[in-house]
Design a protein around this motif. Structure first.
Motif, PDB file in Angstrom:
ATOM      1  N   SER A  65       0.847  -1.172  -0.166  1.00 46.46           N
ATOM      2  CA  SER A  65      -0.157   0.273  -0.090  1.00 46.46           C
ATOM      3  C   SER A  65       0.855   1.135   0.175  1.00 46.46           C
ATOM      4  CB  SER A  65      -0.980   0.150   1.492  1.00 46.46           C
ATOM      5  OG  SER A  65      -1.540   1.133   1.272  1.00 46.46           O
ATOM      6  N   ASP A  66       0.309   2.493  -0.665  1.00 42.10           N
ATOM      7  CA  ASP A  66       0.997   3.728  -0.630  1.00 42.10           C
ATOM      8  C   ASP A  66       0.520   4.548   0.592  1.00 42.10           C
ATOM      9  OD1 ASP A  66       2.203   3.081  -2.950  1.00 42.10           O
ATOM     10  OD2 ASP A  66       0.574   3.936  -4.047  1.00 42.10           O
ATOM     11  N   GLN A  67      -0.261   4.147   1.433  1.00 45.80           N
ATOM     12  CA  GLN A  67      -0.916   4.959   2.498  1.00 45.80           C
ATOM     13  C   GLN A  67       0.207   4.492   3.717  1.00 45.80           C
ATOM     14  OE1 GLN A  67      -4.385   2.300   2.994  1.00 45.80           O
ATOM     15  NE2 GLN A  67      -5.883   4.182   2.248  1.00 45.80           N
ATOM     16  N   SER A  68       0.562   5.897   4.440  1.00 47.95           N
ATOM     17  CA  SER A  68       1.674   5.752   5.167  1.00 47.95           C
ATOM     18  C   SER A  68       1.421   5.419   6.704  1.00 47.95           C
ATOM     19  CB  SER A  68       2.618   7.048   5.324  1.00 47.95           C
ATOM     20  OG  SER A  68       1.526   8.236   5.535  1.00 47.95           O
ATOM     21  N   ILE A  69       0.044   5.497   7.140  1.00 48.26           N
ATOM     22  CA  ILE A  69      -0.166   5.490   8.549  1.00 48.26           C
ATOM     23  C   ILE A  69      -1.325   4.412   8.555  1.00 48.26           C
ATOM     24  CG2 ILE A  69      -1.215   6.492  10.426  1.00 48.26           C
ATOM     25  CD1 ILE A  69       0.325   8.980   9.830  1.00 48.26           C
ATOM     26  N   TYR A  70      -1.304   3.468   9.476  1.00 51.84           N
ATOM     27  CA  TYR A  70      -2.306   2.373   9.723  1.00 51.84           C
ATOM     28  C   TYR A  70      -2.841   2.772  11.093  1.00 51.84           C
ATOM     29  CZ  TYR A  70      -4.884  -1.740   8.802  1.00 51.84           C
ATOM     30  OH  TYR A  70      -6.099  -2.569   8.490  1.00 51.84           O
ATOM     31  N   ALA A  71      -4.034   3.052  11.396  1.00 52.15           N
ATOM     32  CA  ALA A  71      -4.390   3.609  12.697  1.00 52.15           C
ATOM     33  C   ALA A  71      -5.382   2.472  13.236  1.00 52.15           C
ATOM     34  CB  ALA A  71      -5.241   4.832  12.737  1.00 52.15           C
ATOM     35  N   VAL A  72      -4.859   1.742  14.362  1.00 54.48           N
ATOM     36  CA  VAL A  72      -5.658   0.745  14.983  1.00 54.48           C
ATOM     37  C   VAL A  72      -6.465   1.206  15.822  1.00 54.48           C
ATOM     38  CG1 VAL A  72      -5.650  -1.508  16.197  1.00 54.48           C
ATOM     39  CG2 VAL A  72      -3.885  -0.960  14.467  1.00 54.48           C
ATOM     40  N   LEU A  73      -8.042   1.355  16.008  1.00 55.63           N
ATOM     41  CA  LEU A  73      -8.673   2.025  17.229  1.00 55.63           C
ATOM     42  C   LEU A  73      -9.588   0.971  17.658  1.00 55.63           C
ATOM     43  CD1 LEU A  73      -9.837   5.245  14.742  1.00 55.63           C
ATOM     44  CD2 LEU A  73      -7.751   4.952  16.283  1.00 55.63           C
ATOM     45  N   GLY A  74      -9.852   1.372  18.989  1.00 56.73           N
ATOM     46  CA  GLY A  74     -10.885   0.732  19.779  1.00 56.73           C
ATOM     47  C   GLY A  74     -10.938   0.919  20.978  1.00 56.73           C
ATOM     48  N   ASP A  75     -12.038   0.782  21.807  1.00 57.35           N
ATOM     49  CA  ASP A  75     -12.111   0.716  23.174  1.00 57.35           C
ATOM     50  C   ASP A  75     -11.285   0.190  24.149  1.00 57.35           C
ATOM     51  OD1 ASP A  75     -13.220   2.349  25.360  1.00 57.35           O
ATOM     52  OD2 ASP A  75     -15.221   1.524  25.056  1.00 57.35           O
ATOM     53  N   TYR A  76     -11.230   0.269  25.327  1.00 57.36           N
ATOM     54  CA  TYR A  76     -10.267  -0.232  26.317  1.00 57.36           C
ATOM     55  C   TYR A  76     -10.622  -2.035  26.108  1.00 57.36           C
ATOM     56  CZ  TYR A  76     -13.769  -0.993  30.191  1.00 57.36           C
ATOM     57  OH  TYR A  76     -14.680  -1.261  30.943  1.00 57.36           O
ATOM     58  N   GLY A  77      -9.544  -2.849  26.281  1.00 54.55           N
ATOM     59  CA  GLY A  77     -10.001  -4.191  26.433  1.00 54.55           C
ATOM     60  C   GLY A  77     -10.240  -4.874  25.068  1.00 54.55           C
ATOM     61  N   MET A  78     -10.297  -4.038  24.025  1.00 50.21           N
ATOM     62  CA  MET A  78     -10.536  -4.733  22.701  1.00 50.21           C
ATOM     63  C   MET A  78      -9.663  -5.591  21.822  1.00 50.21           C
ATOM     64  SD  MET A  78     -13.795  -4.199  21.973  1.00 50.21           S
ATOM     65  CE  MET A  78     -15.168  -3.285  22.549  1.00 50.21           C
ATOM     66  N   GLY A  79      -8.599  -5.122  22.448  1.00 48.70           N
ATOM     67  CA  GLY A  79      -7.288  -6.095  21.770  1.00 48.70           C
ATOM     68  C   GLY A  79      -6.382  -5.302  20.835  1.00 48.70           C
TER      69      GLY A  79
END
Length: 509
Positions: free
Chosen positions: A5-19
């Motif tokens: 991929s050409d995308q430079s940033i991968y954001a992993v989001l989620g509430d607490y305890g989601m992994g």
């Protein structure tokens, strides 16, 4: 994404305890077998502030990297890893962005993200560089999707494009996933446990978090005996279970260990940190023991080294790297902090101060925790609220006090009768207050746009140079109004009372 991929940033989001942390670490493990080197950084293990030449400031990117390298006894310079990232052969994984941002104001948050963005070369647009990074963050840090998008795009940098990052939100487990994991963990007993969890709305919601699901199953018998089940009750049961299983293996008695962990969580919060180096932990522990002489006297035959080793072996503390210690999960630290705040507020009454922001999860633990208090503790808290709200206080303390008043009214049917509530200089967007009853409400230089008031009874409202525009009042009684504003139609916009919505209220002024 890492390879194609050409995308430079991968954001992993989620509430607490989601992994989120689990996902980041698994991704690093998978990358380790490729031509791309992962550089995993748990941001809660890195310093929030550094002191150089007697100046306290946020850490530089190189200092963050050097901190990680130093704990692993790696002699390579930080710049070498930055260069590898710019060459496209290394990916930085910054895990737990919110663990740092919660300790910063808005400007400092922007500066911290800009510091992480220094991984990118200065002479190349971000989208045209070979740099890639992963950022994990709790979803609730962002007010909405627009704020989230703006933040991840570099806070409006002109060389950023909306296509330059990818974001994924880890969703809660559904019923099939919950049942599947329980079956793997418990075998034939899983169906009974699943039905018990599913029958309780609050447990069913918490069980959607992988971190909590198997732990809830372990303490379910204890939870079934409680009159209230909420986040504080579940965490209390988890902690009681962990401490009880430790009994007989450790020196500190369970009641002392609970006090210790509450005070340690407060120390970390006050320092804006999530970990302490082993020497710092031992120094703090010795200071704590000698400031609690009644506790220390009960262990007068135990050596200092034994006591320190016993603390480090606590079930609820874990070692990060070679010599850093912190709570097993950030939510555990926030739970103990909530307990510390409630306990000290009840004891110090009006002298209690809250000068630092707390996280939304800590706030939720506090509000859920008051439902578990004993009658004597509720009486103490009532007095503490009256003493605190009758004087001008910090926004953090006043806002929390009002939230507690509202929770007591909604969840416990308790209405506190105040002589005076002083909200001077309080600045909160969309404040919600219910069940407040006071003879006098002071609003001086207060900024409370779009606030909502329900079932409120006030004898005298004093408004001075304050903004309550677009407020909503429902089922309220206001007997008298004192204001510095002269009611003229042309000046209505400047009254602080513009566009009020009033429903089923009795205004006698």
């Amino acid at each position: 994404w890492a390879q194609n991929s050409d995308q430079s940033i991968y954001a992993v989001l989620g509430d607490y305890g989601m992994g989120k942390t689990f996902s980041c670490r698994i991704f690093a493990k998978e990358l380790a077998g490729t031509k791309i080197t992962p550089f995993y950084i748990d941001l809660r293990d890195t310093p929030t502030f550094v002191t150089k030449d007697n100046i306290v400031r946020q850490p530089l990117l190189e200092e963050i990297i050097d901190n990680v390298l130093g704990r692993q006894n790696i002699k390579t310079q930080a710049q070498d890893f930055i260069q590898q990232a710019q060459d496209g052969t290394l990916i930085f994984i910054f895990d737990g962005l919110d663990e740092k941002l919660v300790h910063y104001n808005q400007d400092m948050r922007q500066q911290f993200l800009s510091e992480l963005m220094r991984v990118f070369p200065v002479d190349t647009f971000r989208s045209q560089s070979k740099v890639k990074m992963v950022l994990s963050c709790r979803t609730h840090h962002f007010e909405d999707l627009k704020a989230q998008s703006s933040f991840l795009r570099g806070l409006g940098r002109t060389d950023s494009a909306s296509e330059d990052y990818r974001a994924v939100e880890i969703l809660p487990f559904n019923a099939l996933q919950i049942e599947s994991l329980l079956e793997k963990q418990l075998g034939n007993k899983s169906r009974v446990v699943f039905e018990l969890i599913n029958d309780n709305r609050y447990l069913a919601n918490l069980a959607k978090r992988p971190f909590l699901l198997t732990r809830i199953a372990q303490v379910l018998p204890a939870l079934q005996t409680l009159r209230v089940i909420n986040s504080a009750a579940v965490y209390q049961a988890l902690i009681d279970d962990a401490i009880d299983r430790d009994e007989g293996k450790h020196i500190l008695r369970p009641r002392h260990k609970r006090i210790l962990l509450q005070d340690l969580s407060a120390e970390l919060w006050q320092q804006s940190e999530q970990i302490l180096m082993v020497d710092e932990l031992n120094e703090w522990y010795q200071s704590w023991l000698h400031s609690n002489t009644s506790i220390l006297q009960q262990y007068d035959k135990v050596s200092n080294s034994e006591l320190e080793r016993d603390l480090r072996n606590s079930t609820l503390l874990v070692r990060f790297g070679e010599e850093d210690f912190g709570f097993t999960h950030s939510s555990m630290q926030e739970f103990f902090l909530a307990q510390w705040i409630l306990k000290n507020w009840r004891q110090l009454l009006g002298d209690f101060k809250l000068n630092k922001a707390i996280s939304p999860l800590t706030r939720q633990f506090i509000l859920d925790g008051i439902l578990l208090l004993k009658p004597k503790e509720i009486k103490q808290l009532k007095q503490a609220l009256k003493d605190s709200l009758q004087q001008k206080n910090t926004t953090e303390l006043t806002h929390l006090a009002l939230d507690i008043v509202s929770t007591m009214s909604k969840e416990m049917g308790i209405t506190l009768d105040f002589e005076c509530v002083d909200l001077s200089y309080l600045k909160v967007k969309q404040l919600f207050v219910t069940g407040l009853k006071t003879k006098e409400l002071i609003l001086s230089h207060s900024d409370l746009p779009a606030s909502r008031w329900k079932n409120v009874e006030i004898a005298i409202v004093k408004i001075n140079d304050s903004n309550l525009n677009q407020s909503v009042w429902r089922d309220c009684v206001l007997q008298d109004l004192h204001t510095d504003f002269n009611f003229k139609i042309d000046d209505a916009l400047h009254s602080g009372m513009h566009q009020w919505t009033v429903d089923n209220c009795q205004f006698e002024f």
